[in-house]
Scaffold this active site. Sequence first.
Site, short mmCIF file in Angstrom:
data_model
loop_
_atom_site.label_atom_id
_atom_site.label_comp_id
_atom_site.label_asym_id
_atom_site.label_seq_id
_atom_site.Cartn_x
_atom_site.Cartn_y
_atom_site.Cartn_z
N THR A 91 -5.57 -1.79 7.21
CA THR A 91 -5.86 -3.06 7.33
C THR A 91 -7.08 -3.59 7.62
O THR A 91 -7.78 -4.43 7.85
CB THR A 91 -4.78 -3.77 8.13
OG1 THR A 91 -4.96 -3.20 9.45
CG2 THR A 91 -3.53 -3.60 7.38
N ARG B 270 6.29 -8.11 1.15
CA ARG B 270 7.26 -7.88 2.49
C ARG B 270 8.00 -9.07 3.15
O ARG B 270 9.05 -8.73 3.42
CB ARG B 270 6.44 -7.19 3.68
CG ARG B 270 7.48 -6.64 4.82
CD ARG B 270 6.59 -5.85 5.78
NE ARG B 270 5.96 -4.48 5.24
CZ ARG B 270 4.76 -3.82 5.71
NH1 ARG B 270 4.23 -4.29 6.72
NH2 ARG B 270 4.77 -2.87 5.19
N LYS C 239 0.94 -1.05 -0.05
CA LYS C 239 0.12 -0.05 -0.02
C LYS C 239 0.79 1.36 -0.03
O LYS C 239 0.64 2.23 -0.66
CB LYS C 239 -0.92 -0.10 1.19
CG LYS C 239 -1.99 -0.88 1.11
CD LYS C 239 -2.90 -1.08 2.34
CE LYS C 239 -2.45 -1.41 3.60
NZ LYS C 239 -2.16 -3.03 3.69
N THR C 240 2.09 1.38 0.78
CA THR C 240 2.90 2.48 0.88
C THR C 240 3.56 2.55 -0.57
O THR C 240 3.83 3.84 -1.00
CB THR C 240 3.79 2.26 2.06
OG1 THR C 240 3.27 2.14 3.23
CG2 THR C 240 4.74 3.70 2.12
N ASP D 110 -1.36 6.53 6.50
CA ASP D 110 -1.37 5.02 7.01
C ASP D 110 -2.22 4.66 8.20
O ASP D 110 -2.20 5.86 9.18
CB ASP D 110 0.25 4.48 7.11
CG ASP D 110 0.30 3.02 7.04
OD1 ASP D 110 -0.74 2.41 6.64
OD2 ASP D 110 1.37 2.52 7.44
#
Length: 333
Positions: free
Chosen positions: A160, A219, A66-67, A111
């Site tokens: 999330t 990740r 997302k980032t 975020d």
Amino acid sequence: MARLLDPNEQNNEEVELDQTLRPSCLEEYIGQEDMKANLKVFIGAAKKRNETLDHVLLYGPPGLGKTTLAYVIANEMGGHIRLVNGPSIEKPSDLAMILSSLSAGDILFIDEIHRLPRIIEEILYSAMEDFSLTLVVGHDDDARNISIDLPPFTLVGATTKPGDLSSPLRDRFGIVNRLDYYTEDEIRRIVKRTARVYEMSIDDEAANAIAIRSRGTPRIANRIFRRVRDFASYAEQKNIDIALTDDALKKLKIDDLGLDDVDNRYLEAIINRFAGGPVGLETLASTIGEEINNLEEVYEPYLLKLGLINKTPRGRVATEKAYRHFRVGLYHD
């Protein structure tokens, strides 16, 4: 230290390393093909009209990019990006300082946007709709409203837990996208790209082995790759092959389902200590020495996704697949 297979946490070193791995445009971004195709249209249309992109909400499990996608959007739109964390915006003055520092066309990435205080949410409404900020200054009889005009900007929110967003905030996002887990082929391509960035060659078979264990999460894939690369560097190998990768994964205690030591202790406790279940989460946590929240939020989602456990009103139950994984036969009736 963050758990190797936990996508929720990142240390500062990982954040810095991930910045070097981020793609700069949609063409370089691997995976999420349907979302990328739509974003290409939305971004292209906004640029043709010389407008800012509509506000974007990105949601889905942690570690899926997302980032990274926010950075890509900023680069594609030709604006700067400002990153903030939802809980860090505590007072209206915090929000005012952030918004007033933006220039036209900038991207504001928030975020954990579901953790914004409600008072901040309410002030954000007019900023998103009208690019204006209304604040109350003074107290009691001296209180008055002041309005601040803002440059047109795009808010990219990431969460999330989309269900925790209030309806009024959610409705102000013109573009809403869910990020899904990546396929093994997509993760393999990500691992190969990461290897190129780090100038370390890796065989396809080795990249596949990492991809299989990465829980569909970039990740985690990049984290495992860095640890495997450590084994290669220590052995003075310039190429990561399957033999070295298998040995490294064995030493890291990551099995062929992508389960680590804690996952396996969790399953073994249900199977061996509680005859396959059902067993309550609190009892299970005490048995293996882990916190209840960690089990429920970090470990169980993947075990459920693989079909290794079931949640029932009476507790957790190991499935036939879990028994097969440990080669101990079928579960009892």
